[in-house]
Design an enzyme around this catalytic site. Structure first.
Site, PDB file in Angstrom:
ATOM      1  N   SER A   1       0.837  -1.202   0.000  1.00 48.31           N
ATOM      2  CA  SER A   1       0.000   0.000   0.000  1.00 48.31           C
ATOM      3  C   SER A   1       0.867   1.246   0.000  1.00 48.31           C
ATOM      4  CB  SER A   1      -0.925   0.019   1.232  1.00 48.31           C
ATOM      5  OG  SER A   1      -0.159   0.119   2.426  1.00 48.31           O
TER       6      SER A   1
ATOM      7  N   TYR B   1       8.762   9.338  16.612  1.00 46.61           N
ATOM      8  CA  TYR B   1       8.783   9.223  15.149  1.00 46.61           C
ATOM      9  C   TYR B   1       9.973   9.975  14.561  1.00 46.61           C
ATOM     10  CZ  TYR B   1       7.046   9.297  10.333  1.00 46.61           C
ATOM     11  OH  TYR B   1       6.911   9.141   8.977  1.00 46.61           O
TER      12      TYR B   1
ATOM     13  N   PHE C   1       2.150  12.874   1.770  1.00 42.28           N
ATOM     14  CA  PHE C   1       1.697  12.296   0.507  1.00 42.28           C
ATOM     15  C   PHE C   1       0.242  11.859   0.601  1.00 42.28           C
ATOM     16  CE2 PHE C   1       5.967  12.670  -0.649  1.00 42.28           C
ATOM     17  CZ  PHE C   1       6.100  12.403  -2.009  1.00 42.28           C
TER      18      PHE C   1
ATOM     19  N   THR D   1      -1.655   9.408   0.454  1.00 40.90           N
ATOM     20  CA  THR D   1      -1.828   7.966   0.620  1.00 40.90           C
ATOM     21  C   THR D   1      -3.241   7.690   1.130  1.00 40.90           C
ATOM     22  OG1 THR D   1      -0.995   8.088   2.880  1.00 40.90           O
ATOM     23  CG2 THR D   1       0.624   7.677   1.125  1.00 40.90           C
TER      24      THR D   1
END
Length: 256
Positions: free
Chosen positions: A15, A162, A195, A197
Site C-alpha cells: 500500500s 517518530y 503524501f 496515501t
C-alpha cells in the site's frame, strides 16, 4: 542500473508509497518482492502479477521473518538488486501528556524498533545477497533506498519517537554507504513530506488544508507515484550515493 529483469524488494509494498514503488519498478521491467504485514493486500498484488511479484508476510523488526523471506526470494527469483524500505509506523505521543504523565517507554521503543531497527535489519540482510551479484560495467551490484521523513528535520509536537526513528534513518545513510562502497552497493534515503496515501485520503478537509498550506509549491500533497518515480531515478543514476533527498514540495513543518 538497468532495471529490466532486476529484482526489487519493497517493504511496506502492499500500500501507499511502497505500492507506488512496486508499480514503478514493474513498469521498468523489474520483478518485485513485497514484504508487508497486510496479507490480503499482498496476496492480491501477487495474484495480479503472476511470475512478476512475490509476497511474504514479514515483520521487518524480526530477524527470522526477514531472513526467511530474503532466502526464499533468492531461491525463487535468483537474487536481489534493489531494496526500498517503506515499512513503518507513525504513532504520536507527547513526552508528557496533558495530565503531565510521561510517554510510555514501550511506545517510544516500538517506533524505534520498527522504523529504524527494522530498516537496518532488512538492509543488512539484503546487502549480504547483493554483494554476491555480478557487478555491471560501473562496478555496481545493488541499490538500497531507505525512507525517512521531513519529521527527521521538522518534527512536530508529539513526534519525538517518530522523529527520532526517522532521524536515525538519515544518520545511517552515509556510514552505510561507506560500509557498502567496496561491494558496489549504493545507499540513499528519501525524506518524504505529506503524501496523498489512503491514510491521508481518509481525513477531513479541516485537517488537510492547514497541512497543504505549509507546502510551498506545488500546493498539494505528494502523489505516491512521484515517490516511486524518484526510487527508479535513484536506481538509474549511478553517481547518486550517500544522499538524503527531501521530496516535500518545499514544506517546512510548523510546531503543530
Amino acid at each position: 542500473m538497468n532495471l529490466n529483469d532486476k529484482v526489487a524488494v519493497v517493504t511496506g509494498g502492499a500500500s501507499g508509497l511502497g505500492l507506488a514503488s512496486v508499480e514503478q519498478f514493474l513498469a521498468k521491467g523489474a520483478r518485485a518482492v513485497v514484504f508487508d504485514m497486510n496479507e490480503e493486500a499482498g496476496q492480491a498484488l501477487a495474484q495480479k502479477h503472476p511470475g512478476k511479484v512475490l509476497f511474504f508476510k514479514v515483520n521487518v523488526a524480526d530477524e527470522d521473518s526477514v531472513q526467511h523471506a530474503i532466502s526464499t526470494t533468492v531461491k525463487e527469483f535468483g537474487g536481489i538488486h534493489v531494496l526500498v524500505n517503506c515499512a513503518g509506523i507513525g504513532a504520536a505521543g507527547k513526552t508528557l501528556d496533558r495530565d503531565s504523565k510521561a510517554l510510555p517507554l514501550a511506545a517510544f521503543a516500538k517506533t524505534i524498533q520498527v522504523n529504524l531497527i527494522g530498516s537496518f535489519n532488512v538492509a543488512r540482510l539484503a546487502a549480504e545477497e547483493m554483494a554476491k551479484n555480478q557487478p555491471d560495467a560501473d562496478g555496481q551490484r545493488g541499490v538500497i533506498i531507505n525512507t525517512a521523513s521531513v519529521a527527521a528535520f521538522d518534527g512536530q509536537t508529539g513526534q519525538a519517537a517518530y522523529s527520532a526513528s526517522k532521524g536515525g534513518v538519515v544518520g545511517m545513510t552515509l556510514p552505510m554507504a561507506r560500509d557498502l562502497a567496496r561491494y558496489g552497493i549504493r545507499v540513499n534515503t528519501i525524506a518524504p513530506g505529506i503524501f496523498d496515501t489512503p491514510m491521508m485520503q481518509g481525513v477531513s478537509d479541516e485537517y488537510r488544508q492547514p497541512l497543504i498550506a505549509m507546502v510551498q509549491n506545488p500546493k498539494r500533497f505528494g502523489n505516491p507515484a512521484e515517490y516511486g518515480s524518484l526510487c527508479v531515478s535513484i536506481c538509474q543514476n549511478a553517481y547518486l550515493n550517500a544522499e538524503t533527498i527531501r521530496l516535500d514540495g518545499g514544506i517546512r513543518m510548523q510546531a503543530k
